[in-house]
Design a protein around this motif. Structure first.
Motif, PDB file in Angstrom:
ATOM      1  N   ILE A  54       0.866  -1.171   0.000  1.00 37.81           N
ATOM      2  CA  ILE A  54       0.000   0.000   0.000  1.00 37.81           C
ATOM      3  C   ILE A  54       0.905   1.225   0.000  1.00 37.81           C
ATOM      4  O   ILE A  54       1.837   1.312   0.817  1.00 37.81           O
ATOM      5  N   ALA A  55       0.630   2.150  -0.905  1.00 36.53           N
ATOM      6  CA  ALA A  55       1.411   3.379  -0.975  1.00 36.53           C
ATOM      7  C   ALA A  55       0.859   4.396   0.021  1.00 36.53           C
ATOM      8  O   ALA A  55      -0.358   4.518   0.189  1.00 36.53           O
ATOM      9  N   ALA A  56       1.767   5.104   0.693  1.00 35.61           N
ATOM     10  CA  ALA A  56       1.373   6.126   1.655  1.00 35.61           C
ATOM     11  C   ALA A  56       2.315   7.310   1.533  1.00 35.61           C
ATOM     12  O   ALA A  56       3.436   7.179   1.045  1.00 35.61           O
ATOM     13  N   VAL A  57       1.845   8.451   1.973  1.00 36.24           N
ATOM     14  CA  VAL A  57       2.694   9.639   2.013  1.00 36.24           C
ATOM     15  C   VAL A  57       2.951   9.995   3.468  1.00 36.24           C
ATOM     16  O   VAL A  57       2.167   9.643   4.355  1.00 36.24           O
ATOM     17  N   GLY A  58       4.043  10.693   3.709  1.00 37.13           N
ATOM     18  CA  GLY A  58       4.398  11.025   5.081  1.00 37.13           C
ATOM     19  C   GLY A  58       5.203   9.887   5.674  1.00 37.13           C
ATOM     20  O   GLY A  58       5.509   8.891   5.022  1.00 37.13           O
ATOM     21  N   GLY A  59       5.546  10.053   6.894  1.00 39.73           N
ATOM     22  CA  GLY A  59       6.338   9.013   7.530  1.00 39.73           C
ATOM     23  C   GLY A  59       6.061   8.947   9.013  1.00 39.73           C
ATOM     24  O   GLY A  59       5.318   9.760   9.566  1.00 39.73           O
ATOM     25  N   GLY A  60       6.658   7.977   9.626  1.00 45.24           N
ATOM     26  CA  GLY A  60       6.505   7.827  11.067  1.00 45.24           C
ATOM     27  C   GLY A  60       5.069   7.582  11.458  1.00 45.24           C
ATOM     28  O   GLY A  60       4.364   6.764  10.866  1.00 45.24           O
ATOM     29  N   ALA A  61       4.620   8.343  12.438  1.00 41.73           N
ATOM     30  CA  ALA A  61       3.273   8.153  12.974  1.00 41.73           C
ATOM     31  C   ALA A  61       2.197   8.895  12.192  1.00 41.73           C
ATOM     32  O   ALA A  61       1.026   8.800  12.512  1.00 41.73           O
ATOM     33  N   HIS A  62       2.595   9.646  11.170  1.00 41.22           N
ATOM     34  CA  HIS A  62       1.629  10.483  10.452  1.00 41.22           C
ATOM     35  C   HIS A  62       1.529  10.127   8.975  1.00 41.22           C
ATOM     36  O   HIS A  62       1.511  11.001   8.113  1.00 41.22           O
ATOM     37  N   ARG A  63       1.445   8.867   8.674  1.00 41.37           N
ATOM     38  CA  ARG A  63       1.287   8.432   7.290  1.00 41.37           C
ATOM     39  C   ARG A  63      -0.148   8.653   6.844  1.00 41.37           C
ATOM     40  O   ARG A  63      -1.086   8.462   7.613  1.00 41.37           O
ATOM     41  N   ARG A  64      -0.311   9.038   5.597  1.00 38.59           N
ATOM     42  CA  ARG A  64      -1.639   9.236   5.009  1.00 38.59           C
ATOM     43  C   ARG A  64      -1.738   8.360   3.777  1.00 38.59           C
ATOM     44  O   ARG A  64      -0.782   8.219   3.012  1.00 38.59           O
ATOM     45  N   ILE A  65      -2.910   7.777   3.587  1.00 34.99           N
ATOM     46  CA  ILE A  65      -3.143   6.853   2.485  1.00 34.99           C
ATOM     47  C   ILE A  65      -4.320   7.360   1.675  1.00 34.99           C
ATOM     48  O   ILE A  65      -5.372   7.691   2.231  1.00 34.99           O
ATOM     49  N   ALA A  66      -4.141   7.409   0.363  1.00 33.80           N
ATOM     50  CA  ALA A  66      -5.226   7.839  -0.518  1.00 33.80           C
ATOM     51  C   ALA A  66      -6.319   6.773  -0.523  1.00 33.80           C
ATOM     52  O   ALA A  66      -6.033   5.571  -0.550  1.00 33.80           O
ATOM     53  N   VAL A  67      -7.557   7.213  -0.481  1.00 35.86           N
ATOM     54  CA  VAL A  67      -8.684   6.282  -0.512  1.00 35.86           C
ATOM     55  C   VAL A  67      -8.646   5.472  -1.812  1.00 35.86           C
ATOM     56  O   VAL A  67      -8.956   4.281  -1.808  1.00 35.86           O
ATOM     57  N   SER A  68      -8.224   6.091  -2.899  1.00 37.51           N
ATOM     58  CA  SER A  68      -8.113   5.359  -4.168  1.00 37.51           C
ATOM     59  C   SER A  68      -7.084   4.235  -4.064  1.00 37.51           C
ATOM     60  O   SER A  68      -7.237   3.179  -4.676  1.00 37.51           O
ATOM     61  N   GLU A  69      -6.033   4.433  -3.275  1.00 35.46           N
ATOM     62  CA  GLU A  69      -5.029   3.394  -3.054  1.00 35.46           C
ATOM     63  C   GLU A  69      -5.622   2.228  -2.265  1.00 35.46           C
ATOM     64  O   GLU A  69      -5.343   1.064  -2.546  1.00 35.46           O
ATOM     65  N   LEU A  70      -6.469   2.536  -1.297  1.00 32.54           N
ATOM     66  CA  LEU A  70      -7.140   1.468  -0.551  1.00 32.54           C
ATOM     67  C   LEU A  70      -8.064   0.660  -1.459  1.00 32.54           C
ATOM     68  O   LEU A  70      -8.132  -0.566  -1.348  1.00 32.54           O
ATOM     69  N   ALA A  71      -8.766   1.344  -2.354  1.00 30.62           N
ATOM     70  CA  ALA A  71      -9.644   0.646  -3.297  1.00 30.62           C
ATOM     71  C   ALA A  71      -8.818  -0.241  -4.220  1.00 30.62           C
ATOM     72  O   ALA A  71      -9.196  -1.391  -4.495  1.00 30.62           O
ATOM     73  N   ARG A  72      -7.665   0.260  -4.682  1.00 32.53           N
ATOM     74  CA  ARG A  72      -6.785  -0.542  -5.543  1.00 32.53           C
ATOM     75  C   ARG A  72      -6.281  -1.778  -4.796  1.00 32.53           C
ATOM     76  O   ARG A  72      -6.336  -2.890  -5.299  1.00 32.53           O
ATOM     77  N   TYR A  73      -5.841  -1.587  -3.544  1.00 31.86           N
ATOM     78  CA  TYR A  73      -5.345  -2.706  -2.756  1.00 31.86           C
ATOM     79  C   TYR A  73      -6.441  -3.739  -2.514  1.00 31.86           C
ATOM     80  O   TYR A  73      -6.213  -4.942  -2.649  1.00 31.86           O
ATOM     81  N   ARG A  74      -7.634  -3.272  -2.160  1.00 29.88           N
ATOM     82  CA  ARG A  74      -8.734  -4.199  -1.886  1.00 29.88           C
ATOM     83  C   ARG A  74      -9.081  -5.025  -3.129  1.00 29.88           C
ATOM     84  O   ARG A  74      -9.291  -6.233  -3.053  1.00 29.88           O
ATOM     85  N   THR A  75      -9.120  -4.391  -4.283  1.00 32.04           N
ATOM     86  CA  THR A  75      -9.414  -5.102  -5.528  1.00 32.04           C
ATOM     87  C   THR A  75      -8.339  -6.141  -5.821  1.00 32.04           C
ATOM     88  O   THR A  75      -8.643  -7.288  -6.155  1.00 32.04           O
ATOM     89  N   ALA A  76      -7.064  -5.744  -5.685  1.00 30.26           N
ATOM     90  CA  ALA A  76      -5.961  -6.678  -5.932  1.00 30.26           C
ATOM     91  C   ALA A  76      -5.994  -7.835  -4.938  1.00 30.26           C
ATOM     92  O   ALA A  76      -5.792  -8.996  -5.309  1.00 30.26           O
ATOM     93  N   SER A  77      -6.269  -7.541  -3.680  1.00 32.13           N
ATOM     94  CA  SER A  77      -6.332  -8.570  -2.643  1.00 32.13           C
ATOM     95  C   SER A  77      -7.480  -9.545  -2.904  1.00 32.13           C
ATOM     96  O   SER A  77      -7.314 -10.766  -2.780  1.00 32.13           O
ATOM     97  N   ASP A  78      -8.641  -9.016  -3.268  1.00 31.72           N
ATOM     98  CA  ASP A  78      -9.792  -9.872  -3.579  1.00 31.72           C
ATOM     99  C   ASP A  78      -9.489 -10.773  -4.779  1.00 31.72           C
ATOM    100  O   ASP A  78      -9.863 -11.947  -4.786  1.00 31.72           O
ATOM    101  N   THR A  79      -8.812 -10.229  -5.769  1.00 31.92           N
ATOM    102  CA  THR A  79      -8.464 -11.013  -6.960  1.00 31.92           C
ATOM    103  C   THR A  79      -7.500 -12.142  -6.596  1.00 31.92           C
ATOM    104  O   THR A  79      -7.690 -13.289  -7.011  1.00 31.92           O
ATOM    105  N   ARG A  80      -6.453 -11.828  -5.810  1.00 33.05           N
ATOM    106  CA  ARG A  80      -5.501 -12.864  -5.376  1.00 33.05           C
ATOM    107  C   ARG A  80      -6.213 -13.958  -4.586  1.00 33.05           C
ATOM    108  O   ARG A  80      -5.972 -15.150  -4.781  1.00 33.05           O
TER     109      ARG A  80
END
Length: 136
Positions: free
Chosen positions: A85-111
């Motif tokens: 999963i791609a994220a921006v920021g580092g340490g305790a303040h990472r942010r993840i794009a909702v579109s990235e979560l949708a991409r990960y979920r689709t890929a995970s479901d496919t696998r």
């Protein structure tokens, strides 16, 4: 099963779409395209209690991402650290794009689906009973 919005709310939204799209004077193709998109949105909200709608540029914290994926926050951190999963920021303040979560979920479901299909394909009528695991 109830959705994120009730049936009567969905009906009111559909009526409002019809009223607004009829009054705008936009080209029929644009109104039809908008109506189809809005109708699909209402269908999803009405039928799925877990439906969540975000603007495409929204980012969430690791804790919020964990809630959306149904996993622990530490699992999300590990997925980020492994590069799944791609994220921006580092340490305790990472942010993840909702579109990235949708991409990960689709890929995970496919696998997962491919793996289950592979397992199911290994069991046939000629498979000895002692090679099939049964559960309660």
């Amino acid at each position: 099963m109830t959705g994120a919005i009730a049936h009567d709310q969905a009906q009111r939204l559909r009526a409002a779409f019809d009223r607004v799209l009829g009054e705008t004077g936009t080209a029929p193709e644009a109104a039809t395209s908008a109506r189809v998109a809005l109708e699909r949105l209402v269908e999803v909200l009405e039928s799925s209690p877990a439906a969540v709608v975000f603007p495409s540029d929204t980012t969430v914290s690791t804790g919020q991402a964990a809630d959306l994926l149904g996993v622990s926050r530490m699992t999300v951190v590990r997925l980020i650290d492994r590069g799944e999963i791609a994220a921006v920021g580092g340490g305790a303040h990472r942010r993840i794009a909702v579109s990235e979560l949708a991409r990960y979920r689709t890929a995970s479901d496919t696998r997962r689906r491919v793996a289950l299909d592979g397992l199911a394909g290994e069991i046939g009528d000629d498979t000895p009973p002692d090679q099939i695991i049964t559960t309660r």
